[in-house]
Design a protein around this motif. Structure first.
Motif, mmCIF file in Angstrom:
data_model
loop_
_atom_site.group_PDB
_atom_site.id
_atom_site.type_symbol
_atom_site.label_atom_id
_atom_site.label_comp_id
_atom_site.label_asym_id
_atom_site.label_seq_id
_atom_site.Cartn_x
_atom_site.Cartn_y
_atom_site.Cartn_z
ATOM 1 N N LEU A 104 0.794 -1.229 0.000
ATOM 2 C CA LEU A 104 0.000 0.000 0.000
ATOM 3 C C LEU A 104 0.826 1.279 0.000
ATOM 4 C CD1 LEU A 104 -2.714 -0.875 2.688
ATOM 5 C CD2 LEU A 104 -2.913 -1.058 0.197
ATOM 6 N N ARG A 105 2.000 1.267 0.553
ATOM 7 C CA ARG A 105 2.739 2.506 0.821
ATOM 8 C C ARG A 105 3.194 3.223 -0.441
ATOM 9 N NH1 ARG A 105 8.308 2.930 1.621
ATOM 10 N NH2 ARG A 105 9.441 1.325 0.503
ATOM 11 N N ALA A 106 3.459 4.496 -0.272
ATOM 12 C CA ALA A 106 4.034 5.352 -1.314
ATOM 13 C C ALA A 106 3.188 5.397 -2.587
ATOM 14 C CB ALA A 106 5.471 4.913 -1.632
ATOM 15 N N LYS A 107 1.873 5.396 -2.421
ATOM 16 C CA LYS A 107 0.930 5.446 -3.550
ATOM 17 C C LYS A 107 1.148 4.313 -4.553
ATOM 18 C CE LYS A 107 -0.189 10.332 -3.502
ATOM 19 N NZ LYS A 107 -0.374 11.527 -4.295
ATOM 20 N N ARG A 108 1.691 3.191 -4.084
ATOM 21 C CA ARG A 108 1.940 2.048 -4.972
ATOM 22 C C ARG A 108 0.653 1.360 -5.385
ATOM 23 N NH1 ARG A 108 6.948 -0.725 -1.774
ATOM 24 N NH2 ARG A 108 8.462 0.831 -2.385
ATOM 25 N N PHE A 109 -0.354 1.452 -4.544
ATOM 26 C CA PHE A 109 -1.579 0.713 -4.798
ATOM 27 C C PHE A 109 -2.668 1.673 -5.237
ATOM 28 C CE2 PHE A 109 -5.519 -1.415 -3.501
ATOM 29 C CZ PHE A 109 -5.358 -2.598 -4.201
ATOM 30 N N GLU A 110 -3.109 1.515 -6.474
ATOM 31 C CA GLU A 110 -4.212 2.307 -7.019
ATOM 32 C C GLU A 110 -3.965 3.819 -6.895
ATOM 33 O OE1 GLU A 110 -7.057 0.862 -8.470
ATOM 34 O OE2 GLU A 110 -6.026 -1.043 -8.234
ATOM 35 N N ALA A 111 -2.712 4.229 -6.856
ATOM 36 C CA ALA A 111 -2.327 5.645 -6.751
ATOM 37 C C ALA A 111 -3.009 6.339 -5.570
ATOM 38 C CB ALA A 111 -2.620 6.375 -8.051
ATOM 39 N N TYR B 151 -9.029 6.834 18.285
ATOM 40 C CA TYR B 151 -8.556 5.545 17.780
ATOM 41 C C TYR B 151 -7.321 5.693 16.906
ATOM 42 C CZ TYR B 151 -13.188 4.155 19.300
ATOM 43 O OH TYR B 151 -14.310 3.935 20.054
ATOM 44 N N ILE B 152 -6.527 4.631 16.876
ATOM 45 C CA ILE B 152 -5.392 4.538 15.962
ATOM 46 C C ILE B 152 -5.739 3.454 14.961
ATOM 47 C CG2 ILE B 152 -2.943 4.037 15.700
ATOM 48 C CD1 ILE B 152 -2.627 4.902 18.656
ATOM 49 N N THR B 153 -5.851 3.849 13.701
ATOM 50 C CA THR B 153 -6.204 2.885 12.662
ATOM 51 C C THR B 153 -4.945 2.196 12.145
ATOM 52 O OG1 THR B 153 -6.037 4.540 10.907
ATOM 53 C CG2 THR B 153 -8.183 4.285 11.977
ATOM 54 N N ASP B 154 -5.105 0.980 11.639
ATOM 55 C CA ASP B 154 -3.955 0.276 11.071
ATOM 56 C C ASP B 154 -3.491 0.977 9.793
ATOM 57 O OD1 ASP B 154 -3.844 -1.653 13.093
ATOM 58 O OD2 ASP B 154 -5.257 -2.957 12.051
ATOM 59 N N PHE B 155 -4.435 1.197 8.864
ATOM 60 C CA PHE B 155 -4.135 1.889 7.607
ATOM 61 C C PHE B 155 -5.332 2.755 7.250
ATOM 62 C CE2 PHE B 155 -2.222 -2.324 7.494
ATOM 63 C CZ PHE B 155 -0.878 -2.002 7.356
ATOM 64 N N SER B 156 -5.083 3.902 6.662
ATOM 65 C CA SER B 156 -6.207 4.739 6.233
ATOM 66 C C SER B 156 -5.789 5.609 5.066
ATOM 67 C CB SER B 156 -6.712 5.609 7.386
ATOM 68 O OG SER B 156 -5.720 6.531 7.758
ATOM 69 N N SER B 157 -6.796 5.974 4.295
ATOM 70 C CA SER B 157 -6.604 6.960 3.233
ATOM 71 C C SER B 157 -7.653 8.043 3.429
ATOM 72 C CB SER B 157 -6.739 6.325 1.843
ATOM 73 O OG SER B 157 -8.066 5.922 1.599
#
Length: 114
Positions: free
Chosen positions: A16-23, A35-41
């Protein structure tokens, strides 16, 4: 916040990092309210949670957390650690589907219309 990610978190983060996934720009361990999320956009507003063995018996807490995040405008999807370890491509396919799904709209009363 943890300094060392679990193996499933690391595998998903590398995809997912560095806009590698689906920009899409994802953040790891983002604070949203209490809350602390694992991953978010932010765009689109999506939270990805990885549930390991420690989540067993926490269904009520997870439901409250999901409700809060959804009230903030995020779509929340959850995966088990084993999903990431055994079938990362399927996990990424589901994330891609969420990224391309139309966003729900807020009704005048502030409730989500599906």
């Amino acid at each position: 916040m943890r300094k060392q990610p679990t193996e499933p978190e690391l595998r998903l983060w590398l995809a997912l990092r560095a806009k590698r996934f689906e920009a899409t720009k994802f953040r790891r361990q983002k604070v949203i309210g209490p809350y602390i999320t694992d991953f978010s956009s932010r765009t689109p507003p999506l939270v990805i949670e990885l549930d390991g063995d420690t989540h067993a018996g926490q269904e009520h807490y997870d439901a409250q957390r999901t409700a809060y995040l959804e009230a903030q405008g995020y779509q929340v999807i959850r995966f088990n650690n084993s999903d990431v370890m055994e079938n990362l491509e399927h996990v990424l396919d589901r994330i891609a589907a969420c990224l391309h799904a139309p966003l729900p709209t807020l009704s005048p009363e502030g409730e989500r219309a599906q």
